[in-house]
Design a protein around this motif. Structure first.
Motif, PDB file in Angstrom:
ATOM      1  N   GLY A  67      43.763  35.411  18.400  1.00  0.00           N
ATOM      2  CA  GLY A  67      43.014  35.654  17.159  1.00  0.00           C
ATOM      3  C   GLY A  67      41.908  36.673  17.310  1.00  0.00           C
ATOM      4  O   GLY A  67      41.319  37.112  16.312  1.00  0.00           O
ATOM      5  N   GLN A  68      41.594  37.076  18.542  1.00  0.00           N
ATOM      6  CA  GLN A  68      40.539  38.071  18.759  1.00  0.00           C
ATOM      7  C   GLN A  68      41.143  39.475  18.747  1.00  0.00           C
ATOM      8  O   GLN A  68      42.297  39.671  19.124  1.00  0.00           O
ATOM      9  N   GLU A  69      40.340  40.441  18.301  1.00  0.00           N
ATOM     10  CA  GLU A  69      40.823  41.824  18.200  1.00  0.00           C
ATOM     11  C   GLU A  69      41.047  42.441  19.578  1.00  0.00           C
ATOM     12  O   GLU A  69      42.042  43.107  19.824  1.00  0.00           O
ATOM     13  N   GLU A  70      40.067  42.225  20.456  1.00  0.00           N
ATOM     14  CA  GLU A  70      40.145  42.803  21.803  1.00  0.00           C
ATOM     15  C   GLU A  70      41.166  42.045  22.653  1.00  0.00           C
ATOM     16  O   GLU A  70      41.050  40.836  22.821  1.00  0.00           O
ATOM     17  N   PRO A  71      42.193  42.720  23.185  1.00  0.00           N
ATOM     18  CA  PRO A  71      43.138  42.008  24.070  1.00  0.00           C
ATOM     19  C   PRO A  71      42.449  41.651  25.384  1.00  0.00           C
ATOM     20  O   PRO A  71      41.528  42.343  25.819  1.00  0.00           O
ATOM     21  N   PRO A  72      42.890  40.581  26.034  1.00  0.00           N
ATOM     22  CA  PRO A  72      42.256  40.189  27.307  1.00  0.00           C
ATOM     23  C   PRO A  72      42.578  41.202  28.401  1.00  0.00           C
ATOM     24  O   PRO A  72      43.622  41.847  28.387  1.00  0.00           O
ATOM     25  N   VAL A  73      41.664  41.336  29.352  1.00  0.00           N
ATOM     26  CA  VAL A  73      41.905  42.207  30.507  1.00  0.00           C
ATOM     27  C   VAL A  73      42.899  41.502  31.423  1.00  0.00           C
ATOM     28  O   VAL A  73      42.721  40.330  31.768  1.00  0.00           O
ATOM     29  N   ARG A  74      43.967  42.211  31.803  1.00  0.00           N
ATOM     30  CA  ARG A  74      44.998  41.588  32.649  1.00  0.00           C
ATOM     31  C   ARG A  74      44.426  41.278  34.028  1.00  0.00           C
ATOM     32  O   ARG A  74      43.753  42.117  34.641  1.00  0.00           O
ATOM     33  N   PRO A  75      44.676  40.068  34.526  1.00  0.00           N
ATOM     34  CA  PRO A  75      44.175  39.723  35.870  1.00  0.00           C
ATOM     35  C   PRO A  75      44.896  40.552  36.930  1.00  0.00           C
ATOM     36  O   PRO A  75      46.040  40.959  36.737  1.00  0.00           O
ATOM     37  N   SER A  76      44.231  40.795  38.044  1.00  0.00           N
ATOM     38  CA  SER A  76      44.834  41.602  39.113  1.00  0.00           C
ATOM     39  C   SER A  76      44.522  40.992  40.473  1.00  0.00           C
ATOM     40  O   SER A  76      43.706  40.073  40.585  1.00  0.00           O
ATOM     41  N   ILE A  77      45.149  41.544  41.505  1.00  0.00           N
ATOM     42  CA  ILE A  77      44.903  41.085  42.877  1.00  0.00           C
ATOM     43  C   ILE A  77      43.447  41.356  43.262  1.00  0.00           C
ATOM     44  O   ILE A  77      42.827  40.568  43.970  1.00  0.00           O
ATOM     45  N   GLU A  78      42.920  42.475  42.763  1.00  0.00           N
ATOM     46  CA  GLU A  78      41.521  42.805  43.070  1.00  0.00           C
ATOM     47  C   GLU A  78      40.582  41.718  42.553  1.00  0.00           C
ATOM     48  O   GLU A  78      39.578  41.394  43.183  1.00  0.00           O
ATOM     49  N   ASP A  79      40.913  41.162  41.366  1.00  0.00           N
ATOM     50  CA  ASP A  79      40.107  40.052  40.818  1.00  0.00           C
ATOM     51  C   ASP A  79      40.145  38.864  41.780  1.00  0.00           C
ATOM     52  O   ASP A  79      39.138  38.198  42.004  1.00  0.00           O
ATOM     53  N   LEU A  80      41.342  38.592  42.321  1.00  0.00           N
ATOM     54  CA  LEU A  80      41.501  37.471  43.252  1.00  0.00           C
ATOM     55  C   LEU A  80      40.633  37.672  44.490  1.00  0.00           C
ATOM     56  O   LEU A  80      39.980  36.750  44.962  1.00  0.00           O
ATOM     57  N   LYS A  81      40.645  38.914  44.989  1.00  0.00           N
ATOM     58  CA  LYS A  81      39.886  39.212  46.212  1.00  0.00           C
ATOM     59  C   LYS A  81      38.387  39.042  45.996  1.00  0.00           C
ATOM     60  O   LYS A  81      37.640  38.789  46.938  1.00  0.00           O
ATOM     61  N   ALA A  82      37.965  39.189  44.749  1.00  0.00           N
ATOM     62  CA  ALA A  82      36.530  39.084  44.444  1.00  0.00           C
ATOM     63  C   ALA A  82      36.102  37.648  44.144  1.00  0.00           C
ATOM     64  O   ALA A  82      34.923  37.358  43.955  1.00  0.00           O
ATOM     65  N   THR A  83      37.074  36.738  44.098  1.00  0.00           N
ATOM     66  CA  THR A  83      36.753  35.351  43.741  1.00  0.00           C
ATOM     67  C   THR A  83      36.126  34.610  44.908  1.00  0.00           C
ATOM     68  O   THR A  83      36.105  35.095  46.041  1.00  0.00           O
ATOM     69  N   TYR A  84      35.669  33.392  44.619  1.00  0.00           N
ATOM     70  CA  TYR A  84      35.052  32.555  45.659  1.00  0.00           C
ATOM     71  C   TYR A  84      36.024  32.277  46.793  1.00  0.00           C
ATOM     72  O   TYR A  84      35.624  32.069  47.931  1.00  0.00           O
ATOM     73  N   MET A  85      37.352  32.306  46.488  1.00  0.00           N
ATOM     74  CA  MET A  85      38.342  32.021  47.530  1.00  0.00           C
ATOM     75  C   MET A  85      38.229  33.039  48.654  1.00  0.00           C
ATOM     76  O   MET A  85      38.230  32.703  49.830  1.00  0.00           O
ATOM     77  N   ALA A  86      38.143  34.327  48.251  1.00  0.00           N
ATOM     78  CA  ALA A  86      38.039  35.379  49.258  1.00  0.00           C
ATOM     79  C   ALA A  86      36.673  35.357  49.935  1.00  0.00           C
ATOM     80  O   ALA A  86      36.551  35.620  51.120  1.00  0.00           O
ATOM     81  N   ARG A  87      35.644  35.021  49.162  1.00  0.00           N
ATOM     82  CA  ARG A  87      34.291  34.980  49.740  1.00  0.00           C
ATOM     83  C   ARG A  87      34.165  33.820  50.723  1.00  0.00           C
ATOM     84  O   ARG A  87      33.544  33.926  51.767  1.00  0.00           O
ATOM     85  N   GLU A  88      34.768  32.690  50.339  1.00  0.00           N
ATOM     86  CA  GLU A  88      34.666  31.491  51.175  1.00  0.00           C
ATOM     87  C   GLU A  88      35.509  31.623  52.440  1.00  0.00           C
ATOM     88  O   GLU A  88      35.145  31.162  53.497  1.00  0.00           O
ATOM     89  N   HIS A  89      36.669  32.253  52.294  1.00  0.00           N
ATOM     90  CA  HIS A  89      37.582  32.423  53.429  1.00  0.00           C
ATOM     91  C   HIS A  89      37.649  33.915  53.742  1.00  0.00           C
ATOM     92  O   HIS A  89      38.403  34.639  53.112  1.00  0.00           O
ATOM     93  N   LEU A 148      44.294  36.628  52.772  1.00  0.00           N
ATOM     94  CA  LEU A 148      45.191  37.650  52.230  1.00  0.00           C
ATOM     95  C   LEU A 148      45.895  37.067  51.019  1.00  0.00           C
ATOM     96  O   LEU A 148      46.125  35.863  50.949  1.00  0.00           O
ATOM     97  N   PHE A 149      46.266  37.937  50.070  1.00  0.00           N
ATOM     98  CA  PHE A 149      46.943  37.490  48.848  1.00  0.00           C
ATOM     99  C   PHE A 149      48.285  38.202  48.765  1.00  0.00           C
ATOM    100  O   PHE A 149      48.336  39.428  48.681  1.00  0.00           O
ATOM    101  N   ILE A 150      49.370  37.419  48.812  1.00  0.00           N
ATOM    102  CA  ILE A 150      50.714  38.017  48.867  1.00  0.00           C
ATOM    103  C   ILE A 150      51.686  37.288  47.936  1.00  0.00           C
ATOM    104  O   ILE A 150      51.391  36.207  47.414  1.00  0.00           O
ATOM    105  N   SER A 151      52.858  37.915  47.766  1.00  0.00           N
ATOM    106  CA  SER A 151      54.000  37.226  47.169  1.00  0.00           C
ATOM    107  C   SER A 151      55.184  37.508  48.071  1.00  0.00           C
ATOM    108  O   SER A 151      55.654  38.648  48.160  1.00  0.00           O
ATOM    109  N   ALA A 152      55.637  36.485  48.782  1.00  0.00           N
ATOM    110  CA  ALA A 152      56.762  36.664  49.714  1.00  0.00           C
ATOM    111  C   ALA A 152      58.046  36.968  48.951  1.00  0.00           C
ATOM    112  O   ALA A 152      58.853  37.785  49.379  1.00  0.00           O
ATOM    113  N   THR A 153      58.222  36.332  47.787  1.00  0.00           N
ATOM    114  CA  THR A 153      59.447  36.531  47.000  1.00  0.00           C
ATOM    115  C   THR A 153      59.508  37.945  46.434  1.00  0.00           C
ATOM    116  O   THR A 153      60.540  38.608  46.504  1.00  0.00           O
TER     117      THR A 153
END
Length: 400
Positions: free
Chosen positions: A341-363, A367-372
């Protein structure tokens, strides 16, 4: 000439109802996740879940685990739908199994027995078969009742029963004999494994560890270019598989080990000692995590606790978050719902976002991968090469 008649020869799939008795502190969401895992275990074992029963209690009933009213409710459903078995998401005491079995008159399976059954189905080598068989007999011993098929019929010969000896006493003696024989057999395997590991002592060893069904076997296949059995089922492999991998002329041994799980039966951990030695004697652990799973943090905690139990918690660890393709897809769907319902579309999540999260900071070594989908596999290879090279050249400084 008469018409050919065809008869159904395939065994019908067994049906099961699941039972959970969470404490009042446990959230409904967590209870659902636990039952989803139990349903997945049930499916992996070959049965079909048709109903779930939940009863919140301060503590389980000492006699029948659930309260009498809930047991009546389960009994009515089991009878009406001709259910084959009732599976509990906890371990039951021998007396609880007897009491519930007497009331419901169907097969009663607790969490440990279900996991043991899956291990028995998945075991491929003679050693794995012996390990699972011993764990099964150790589980069975205190639970022998008249409701079990008598084991004495499985053994030939005369004079199996002494004077005044009951069938159950005979069965217990046979089980103890079997456990003793299996222990001897496993000691021989252990000796062979020890010699093999000793001969491999000069090469760096890396072990893939993680919760069950996180994609370890798929990663193993990618890194070693081998063909290890990988399937979207719990405990797809229960044997430790070891492959030699060479990255830029640096060799190392990579082992794919049995997956861990919540409430892994103690007897099974004891029986799989030699398989777990692959972890204990490794130079580096690659802890694989399914980041798309809602309980991945709990899975990390379960693996860390199990590593502590088997005295391997002090090893260097590289944390690898797998299945980022599924995680990013789930996250995108969530963001679209939030921005509906909002005009602005959401920003697509990316691997870079993951790397910046607490998961990467805590550990820091995450590494963030997809084996498949083979995403970031080169990054994984580079990090592994760096880590293995450090160990290799520290051990063999003349090779630098």
């Amino acid at each position: 000439m008469g018409k050919k008649q065809f008869y159904e020869t395939a065994k019908p799939q067994e049906t099961a109802v699941l039972v959970a008795v969470p404490s009042y502190r446990q959230s409904d969401e967590q209870t659902k996740e636990y039952l989803d895992e139990l349903a997945f275990l049930t499916e992996t074992a070959g049965a079909q879940t048709i109903k779930r029963f939940v009863q919140k209690l301060d503590k389980p009933d000492t006699r029948t685990f659930v309260g009498s009213g809930k047991l009546d409710e389960i009994q009515a459903f089991v009878k009406e739908h001709d259910v084959d078995m009732v599976i509990f998401d906890d371990d039951l005491s021998p007396s609880q199994v007897r009491n519930i079995e007497r009331e419901l008159q169907v097969k009663i399976v607790d969490r440990s027995l279900l996991i043991l059954d899956i291990f028995a189905l998945r075991a491929k080598t003679a050693q794995a078969h012996a390990q699972v068989e011993m764990a099964q007999y150790q589980y069975l011993l205190p639970r022998l009742t008249n409701l079990w098929t008598h084991l004495s019929k499985q053994k030939g010969g005369i004079g199996m029963k002494g004077p005044g000896e009951t069938e159950i006493e005979t069965d217990r003696r046979i089980v103890r004999e079997k456990i003793s024989l299996l222990k001897e057999r496993l000691q021989k395997f252990e000796k062979q494994n020890f010699e093999q590991r000793k001969s491999r002592a000069s090469i760096t060893r890396v072990a893939l560890v993680g919760y069950t069904n996180v994609g370890k076997s798929t990663i193993m296949n990618l890194l070693s270019k081998s063909d290890v059995f990988a399937e979207n089922k719990l405990f797809a492999t229960v044997d430790a598989t070891v492959r030699k991998v060479v990255l830029e002329n640096v060799p190392f041994l990579l082992s794919d080990t049995v997956g861990f799980i919540r409430k892994l039966p103690t007897k099974l951990i004891e029986s799989f000692k030699s398989t777990l030695d692959e972890i204990r004697e490794s130079d580096l652990l690659v802890h694989v995590v399914d980041i798309s799973h809602p309980s991945f943090e709990e899975h990390i905690a379960v693996v860390n606790a199990t590593l502590k139990d088997i005295h391997a918690a002090d090893k260097p660890v590289l944390l690898v978050f797998n299945k980022i393709d599924q995680y990013l897809q789930q996250r995108e769907q969530e963001l679209q719902q939030e921005h509906e319902g909002q005009e602005e579309p959401p920003v697509r999540p990316s691997i870079e976002d993951l790397k910046a999260t607490y998961m990467a900071r805590e550990h820091t070594s995450a590494l963030f991968i997809s084996a498949t989908d083979k995403i970031n596999i080169e990054e994984l290879r580079e990090e592994l090469l760096k880590r293995v090279s450090e160990i290799h050249y520290e051990r063999y400084p003349n090779n630098v």
